[in-house]
Design an enzyme around this catalytic site. Structure first.
Site, PDB file in Angstrom:
ATOM      1  N   CYS A  48      17.936 -54.399  36.117  1.00 61.94           N
ATOM      2  CA  CYS A  48      19.092 -53.865  36.836  1.00 61.94           C
ATOM      3  C   CYS A  48      19.709 -54.905  37.756  1.00 61.94           C
ATOM      4  CB  CYS A  48      18.676 -52.649  37.652  1.00 61.94           C
ATOM      5  SG  CYS A  48      17.413 -53.093  38.848  1.00 61.94           S
ATOM      6  N   CYS A  51      17.470 -56.009  40.575  1.00 56.97           N
ATOM      7  CA  CYS A  51      16.448 -56.982  40.197  1.00 56.97           C
ATOM      8  C   CYS A  51      17.012 -58.385  40.278  1.00 56.97           C
ATOM      9  CB  CYS A  51      15.966 -56.740  38.772  1.00 56.97           C
ATOM     10  SG  CYS A  51      15.473 -55.062  38.455  1.00 56.97           S
ATOM     11  N   ASP A 452      -7.425 -55.791   9.724  1.00 57.36           N
ATOM     12  CA  ASP A 452      -8.529 -56.448  10.396  1.00 57.36           C
ATOM     13  C   ASP A 452      -9.045 -55.428  11.416  1.00 57.36           C
ATOM     14  OD1 ASP A 452     -10.130 -58.451  11.677  1.00 57.36           O
ATOM     15  OD2 ASP A 452      -8.579 -58.552  13.211  1.00 57.36           O
ATOM     16  N   ASP A 627      -5.007 -60.172  13.688  1.00 56.57           N
ATOM     17  CA  ASP A 627      -4.634 -60.872  14.917  1.00 56.57           C
ATOM     18  C   ASP A 627      -5.382 -62.171  15.145  1.00 56.57           C
ATOM     19  OD1 ASP A 627      -7.146 -59.759  15.548  1.00 56.57           O
ATOM     20  OD2 ASP A 627      -6.658 -59.949  17.670  1.00 56.57           O
ATOM     21  N   ASP A 631      -8.029 -64.331  10.559  1.00 57.99           N
ATOM     22  CA  ASP A 631      -7.099 -63.605   9.679  1.00 57.99           C
ATOM     23  C   ASP A 631      -5.936 -64.481   9.251  1.00 57.99           C
ATOM     24  OD1 ASP A 631      -8.462 -61.146  10.160  1.00 57.99           O
ATOM     25  OD2 ASP A 631      -7.486 -61.113  12.119  1.00 57.99           O
TER      26      ASP A 631
END
Lengths: 728, 52
Positions: A48, A51, A452, A627, A631
């Protein structure tokens, strides 16, 4: 179409997983010389106007900061500061203001080149739009019956606007057509360029001869619609790439090296074998090494898939990528950078990628059918009318130009980018990042899903499973002890137990456990050997209390949405396989919980690749979800792959789609949306084909006026875009 | 039809002004952060005097 480009783009994203593991030369240079600090921070919570002012105000007040500018679209802030300002200091300042911030490695965020390309396309698009509007105004006058001198004047003005535009806006097409011609291929850009050139030159000739038909409007409109498709394509890829770069830039590779007894922060690339490196609890091993001091437990799940932490003491060999859990460790480096096991594992990816058959996208296949057909039609029209009119070259060229303009793949060039933009925008809002242009099409064909376990279906965070079966005072004592430790098992235990007993003299013995005094007796919580118990087959911690030992068993917490995703995929008729490097007990238990019938435990990384390759050889289209580094090879070998944002960098680079949130449920949605997207693409091809079926015979007979060409082109482009937006 | 001699240049000129404005906006990077610009207009910070 930007297909050749997009393939190159895709290659660059995935062909060099090692680049993501080991920083490049430029990055080294950038990190070695922090003379002028330019700090980039990611602000995931910024949303916003307040911020922006909070962040810029707070950072501007820090001494040494010259300027701070928030980019809300990218949720980043870039800070120009004196060299003594550190990212950690700025993050602390922002935290005090309630803003979460993470350091980004500015060397990895090299978006300037992409930005420049995007701006370039946008500029050409703007020019094409301006000319299209003006030429169209003049053409309307001609269509509604301007005669003789007026018509000629309008044609001349149109030519003055259209020719520079075609030359300027058509450059991306001319360049790529020339490149594909030199490579001996007929890409989609060859008929496009031919149509642009032929339409412009025949119109200039007709204007000089004060003829009735000029196709300036068609040429400019063609350029506009095709540039629009190309710009959409570019933007989709730029958004995906910048998000992927940001994920990579979040991990700033640094190590703490002991130099003359003092810890010095260094870039990993500057660490060499023989150095002494300190790894704090919670940190990831930056290098391969041997422990020389300290004792701890290490989490190897990212490398091997095992969820049980392993003891590490003096003499234990550790590999880069493992996470240190309890005590500080001092390592003697045996291999860093290119020689580390992390890097060797990445080589596996390169092998798997080489074996992967190059996927030809739908649009490529359409183009392969389409472009020869267009040329044959146009040339045979020219030949026939030469013969029929007895050698009237002007008339025959006119007809063949009209055929080229009408068949030109305006809608084809827009059909795929429009659908991909709309689908990837929808998936992005659900938390899925499509990194590769053809990933959607490949995802739609998936019939087998390989998961996995650790870190993918599970969170890699343990949960106590037998709390109810233990006496209340035992639980209370264990919780009292666990409260003082940062070990994941201890944290899980302290988190769930309601009452904590008052345990005094609590002392953590790194690598073994925690001990303390409770009601005058010594109590210990930790590894089985240390507490004098027989280790169980499942993940567990043990409490020795007054001569008896109680075991607390743990199971990995399921990733939210994992059950939903698996159930939805199974209901959809997909074959589901679980391949894990973990122990049999833990895998069997999880498979039973999710109802997965096919599972294997203790699978090595190379076996995962082999299993995926074997499935592909059977003709199955495999979606790999994983992950870890173990893998990575399988992710690259699969037809299409997904990895969570928490995955190792190498795994994210090897996969086509990244899951940005914690929740796994969007995977099932993604498969559904991708199939819908492919259906829309095919529909779009049919729609634009349909327009051609009506318009081409007209053009061949010589009945196609510039008005008919303009109508066919804009109608088909609009209906294709509308159809793409129907995606739900 | 003499009016055409005035109207066509006028329409081209106006279109050109639009095109030039578009180029200028792109050169000054006004499309880099659309969300940020939309929000910055709401802050009161520089209402009284321009940002130095």
């Amino acid at each position: 179409m930007a297909l050749a480009e997009s393939l190159d783009e895709a290659n660059r994203l995935s062909a060099c997983p090692a680049c993501a593991v080991v920083p490049s030369a430029e990055r080294l240079a950038a990190m070695a010389a922090p003379a002028e600090a330019r700090i980039m921070l990611s602000l995931p919570m910024a949303h916003c106007a307040t911020c922006i002012s909070t962040v810029e105000g707070a950072l501007g007040a820090v001494p040494g900061v010259r300027s701070a500018r928030v980019n809300l679209t990218r949720k980043r802030v870039s800070v120009d500061a004196a060299p003594e300002v550190t990212a950690a200091g700025l993050i602390a300042v922002l935290k005090a203001e309630g803003q979460e911030a993470h350091e980004l490695d500015p060397g990895l965020l090299s978006t300037t080149e992409t930005d420049r390309q995007g701006r370039d396309l946008l500029m050409r698009l703007g020019v094409a739009f301006f000319s299209m509007m003006n030429v169209m105004l003049l053409s309307v006058a001609v269509w509604s019956g301007a005669e003789a001198a007026t018509r000629d004047m309008f044609h001349w003005i149109s030519a003055a606007i259209a020719l520079p535009t075609v030359i300027f806006a058509g450059q991306p097409f001319f360049k790529s057509a020339w490149a594909s011609l030199r490579a001996g291929r007929l890409g989609m850009d060859v008929p496009i360029s031919l149509a642009l050139i032929l339409a412009s030159s025949i119109s200039v000739y007709e204007t000089m001869m004060s003829g009735h038909h000029a196709y300036f409007d068609a040429a400019v409109m063609l350029a506009f619609f095709l540039l629009l498709g190309r710009y959409l394509d570019h933007r989709t890829r730029a958004v995906a790439r910048s998000a992927a770069e940001e994920l990579a830039a979040l991990e700033v590779p640094r190590a703490w090296v002991m130099v003359d007894g003092v810890e010095v922060e260094r870039a990993i690339s500057a660490v060499v074998a023989g150095d002494t490196v300190v790894v704090r609890p919670g940190g990831r091993m930056p290098v391969d090494g041997v422990v020389t001091l300290g004792a701890s437990e290490v989490d190897r799940s990212l490398l091997t898939g095992e969820s049980l932490p392993v003891f590490a003491g003096v003499g234990t060999v550790v590999s880069a990528g493992e996470v240190n859990l309890t005590g500080p460790l001092t390592l003697r480096v045996t291999a860093a950078g290119k020689d580390s096991s992390l890097h060797r594992m990445a080589d596996l990816v390169a092998v798997a990628e080489g074996a992967k058959t190059r996927y030809t996208s739908l649009a490529d296949r359409a183009a392969k059918l389409y472009s020869p057909l267009v040329h044959i039609l146009s040339f045979s029209a020219f030949g026939y009318w030469m013969w029929a009119t007895g050698g009237d070259v002007r008339y025959a060229i006119n007809i063949s130009a009209a055929v080229l303009i009408i068949t030109c793949p305006c809608a084809l060039g827009l059909a795929v980018p429009a659908v991909v933009t709309s689908a990837s925008g929808r998936l992005f809002r659900k938390g899925l990042l499509i990194k590769n242009g053809t990933a959607l099409e490949r995802l739609a064909a998936v019939d087998t899903v390989v998961f996995d376990k650790t870190g993918t279906l599970t969170m890699g965070a343990p949960e106590v499973t037998n709390l109810g079966a233990l006496p209340a005072d035992v639980v209370a004592v264990a919780a009292g002890l666990a409260a003082g430790s940062s070990h994941p098992l201890a944290r899980a235990l302290a988190g769930v137990a309601g009452v904590r007993a008052a345990v005094s003299d609590v002392r953590e013995v790194p690598g073994y456990g925690i001990e303390g005094m409770w009601q005058g007796q010594r109590v210990r919580l930790g590894r089985a050997e240390w507490c004098g118990a027989e280790p169980l087959a499942v993940t567990a911690t043990y409490l020795s209390l007054g001569g008896t030992v109680h075991a607390f068993t743990f199971a990995d917490a399921l990733r939210p949405g994992a059950e939903v995703a698996v159930a939805a995929l199974r209901a959809d008729g997909r074959r589901i396989i679980l391949l894990s490097g973990d122990a049999v007990g833990a895998v069997a238990e999880l498979a039973a919980r999710l109802g997965i019938e096919e599972w294997s435990a203790g699978v090595l990384p190379a076996d995962k690749v082999a299993r995926v390759a074997a499935l592909s050889a059977e003709g199955r289209r495999v979606l790999m979800v994983g992950d870890g580094l173990n893998d990575t090879g399988a992710l690259a070998a699969a037809h299409v792959s997904i990895s969570p944002a928490s995955a190792l960098d190498a795994a994210r680079v090897a996969s086509d789609i990244v899951l940005l949130g914690q929740d796994m449920a969007p995977i099932a949605d993604a498969v559904r949306i991708s199939r819908q997207a492919v259906r829309r693409m095919v529909e779009n091809f049919i729609i634009s084909g349909g327009y051609n079926v009506i318009a081409v015979p007209l053009a061949l007979m010589g009945a196609a006026t510039p008005l008919a060409a303009a109508l066919a082109m804009s109608l088909s482009s609009i209906s294709v875009s509308l159809n793409a937006m129907r995606l739900k | 039809m003499e009016i055409l001699a005035i109207l066509i240049p006028v329409s081209l000129f106006l279109g050109g002004v639009g095109l030039a404005a578009f180029f200028w906006a792109m050169k000054t990077k006004q499309f880099d952060d659309p969300d940020g610009d939309a929000n910055r207009i709401l802050t009161k910070e520089w209402d009284d005097r321009p940002k130095p």
